[in-house]
Design an enzyme around this catalytic site. Structure first.
Site, short mmCIF file in Angstrom:
data_model
loop_
_atom_site.label_atom_id
_atom_site.label_comp_id
_atom_site.label_asym_id
_atom_site.label_seq_id
_atom_site.Cartn_x
_atom_site.Cartn_y
_atom_site.Cartn_z
N GLU A 48 21.40 -5.62 -57.82
CA GLU A 48 21.80 -6.43 -57.03
C GLU A 48 21.00 -7.59 -56.88
O GLU A 48 21.62 -8.88 -56.54
CB GLU A 48 21.70 -5.52 -55.55
CG GLU A 48 22.72 -4.53 -55.37
CD GLU A 48 24.14 -5.00 -55.27
OE1 GLU A 48 24.43 -6.18 -54.99
OE2 GLU A 48 25.00 -4.39 -55.86
N TYR A 131 21.86 -8.03 -46.96
CA TYR A 131 22.89 -7.65 -47.98
C TYR A 131 22.27 -6.29 -49.09
O TYR A 131 22.91 -5.36 -49.12
CB TYR A 131 23.35 -8.53 -48.87
CG TYR A 131 24.19 -8.39 -49.86
CD1 TYR A 131 25.35 -8.05 -49.83
CD2 TYR A 131 23.42 -8.41 -51.19
CE1 TYR A 131 26.04 -7.56 -51.01
CE2 TYR A 131 24.12 -8.19 -52.43
CZ TYR A 131 25.35 -7.38 -52.24
OH TYR A 131 26.04 -7.07 -53.17
N ASP A 149 28.19 -10.08 -48.51
CA ASP A 149 27.80 -10.92 -49.44
C ASP A 149 28.99 -12.09 -49.11
O ASP A 149 30.02 -11.84 -48.50
CB ASP A 149 27.49 -10.82 -50.79
CG ASP A 149 28.62 -10.00 -51.57
OD1 ASP A 149 29.73 -9.87 -50.80
OD2 ASP A 149 28.29 -10.17 -52.73
#
Length: 360
Positions: A48, A131, A149
């Site tokens: 991520e 996020y 996001d």
């Protein structure tokens, strides 16, 4: 003043039906990605962070190389900075990986080398915001938290015909609360990834979403009311500041002179070619190094690199010197294996390799 649009065709949708359609599509169409095959908290976290502002295809080889070299939180916490920067070389936004090391060290100290299985605790870690915390919590720990996001904001802006500016933090907070109502407890991990996937493959940016093949079209208020193409709302960003730079690729035989940037500010702690502020003429460059030291000077092509808030306009020179100047000299092998050169200098790194080939 905001325009008014006719939304009478469909003003709401069945959340359960939408979620079912999304998950069925994801089960049939999910891409095979290296971090999905083994979604441990560490691997989800690394992927991520890498995927922020970087394309999936570009991330794949970096992810494999990174987790092979640093397979867990302990390894990352103890990594040498130069090794870490070299593993990250080409991905850009180096503060991401610096914060990852800080985060790993914190986890070693406070959580015995593991990421905490709590959304609130994850958010308190260095470099992890709403996020990333949501992604780790839902994908790795199967907790019902959203990961919101740009892709997800775009999808839901079109699904609900939102007039909110998605670049504003309050819009993100608003959608975090909205999306919580959609998360299926039994498949929160798949739901999070499905939203990411449909935003990447179907509900794409700009004015051409692939509504004709979207599994959510029946439940998309934006599509049903012919408004999907104008969404999401994004205010224009301020113009980036332009800075002019002159790049000196200084070579002696088969070595190149490098310098290390300061430990704070842009590209902190990374290595670069000699970099001067402003646009320097050839005579200024030769005077800077000393005319008597220069055997040959070659003007290189101009280049440009865009950072978040600043844009570098660069011109460059390759200078062959008669003898080594003071500083850090490195061979091609050392440059390839040890010293990370930011992507901003790619044009001049390419010129250096071309020079080296002519010397063989």
């Amino acid at each position: 003043m905001k325009k008014c649009y006719n939304t009478t065709m469909k003003e709401k949708h069945d959340k359960q039906h939408l979620v079912q359609a999304l998950l069925e599509w994801y089960d049939a169409n999910a891409r095979i990605l290296p971090w999905r095959s083994e979604p441990t908290p560490y691997r989800v976290w690394v992927s991520e962070i890498m995927l922020q502002q970087t394309r999936v295809e570009a991330v794949k080889p970096y992810f494999e190389r990174f987790v092979n070299a640093l397979p867990d939180v302990h390894a990352l916490a103890n990594a040498d900075d130069d090794e870490l920067h070299k593993l990250w070389e080409g991905l850009g936004y180096y503060n991401r990986v610096k914060n990852m090391k800080k985060c790993a060290q914190y986890c070693v100290k406070h959580y015995a080398g593991s990421l905490p299985n709590s959304y609130e605790l994850l958010k308190q870690l260095p470099g992890i915001g709403d996020y990333t915390a949501g992604a780790i919590a839902s994908i790795a720990f199967h907790l019902p938290y959203p990961a919101v996001d740009g892709n997800v904001l775009r999808v839901f802006s079109r699904l609900l015909v939102s007039e909110d500016d998605i670049l504003k933090e309050r819009t993100k907070k608003k959608f975090q609360n909205i999306i919580k109502e959609y998360i299926p407890i039994e498949r929160c991990d798949a739901f999070t990834q499905a939203l990411m996937e449909i935003g990447a493959l179907i509900c794409v940016p700009n004015a051409m979403p692939r509504c004709n093949i979207c599994p959510l079209a029946e439940d998309c208020i934006g599509y049903q009311s012919h408004q999907a193409q104008r969404l999401p709302i994004k205010e224009k960003k301020k113009a980036r500041r332009i800075e002019k730079k002159t790049i000196l690729v200084v070579v002696h035989q088969k070595e190149v002179l490098l310098q290390q940037r300061a430990e704070d500010g842009l590209l902190a702690g990374l290595y670069e070619f000699i970099t001067l502020d402003g646009e320097r003429e050839e005579e200024e460059v030769m005077a800077f190094l000393g005319h008597e030291r220069i055997h040959k000077i070659i003007k290189l092509r101009s280049a440009k690199h865009i950072f978040s808030h600043v844009e570098w306009h660069m011109q460059g020179y390759l200078l062959e010197v008669k003898e080594k100047l003071d500083g850090l000299w490195c061979t091609q092998q050392a440059l390839e294996q040890q010293y990370a050169i930011p992507t901003a200098f790619k044009a001049y790194k390419d010129a250096l390799y071309t020079w080296w080939r002519t010397q063989e």
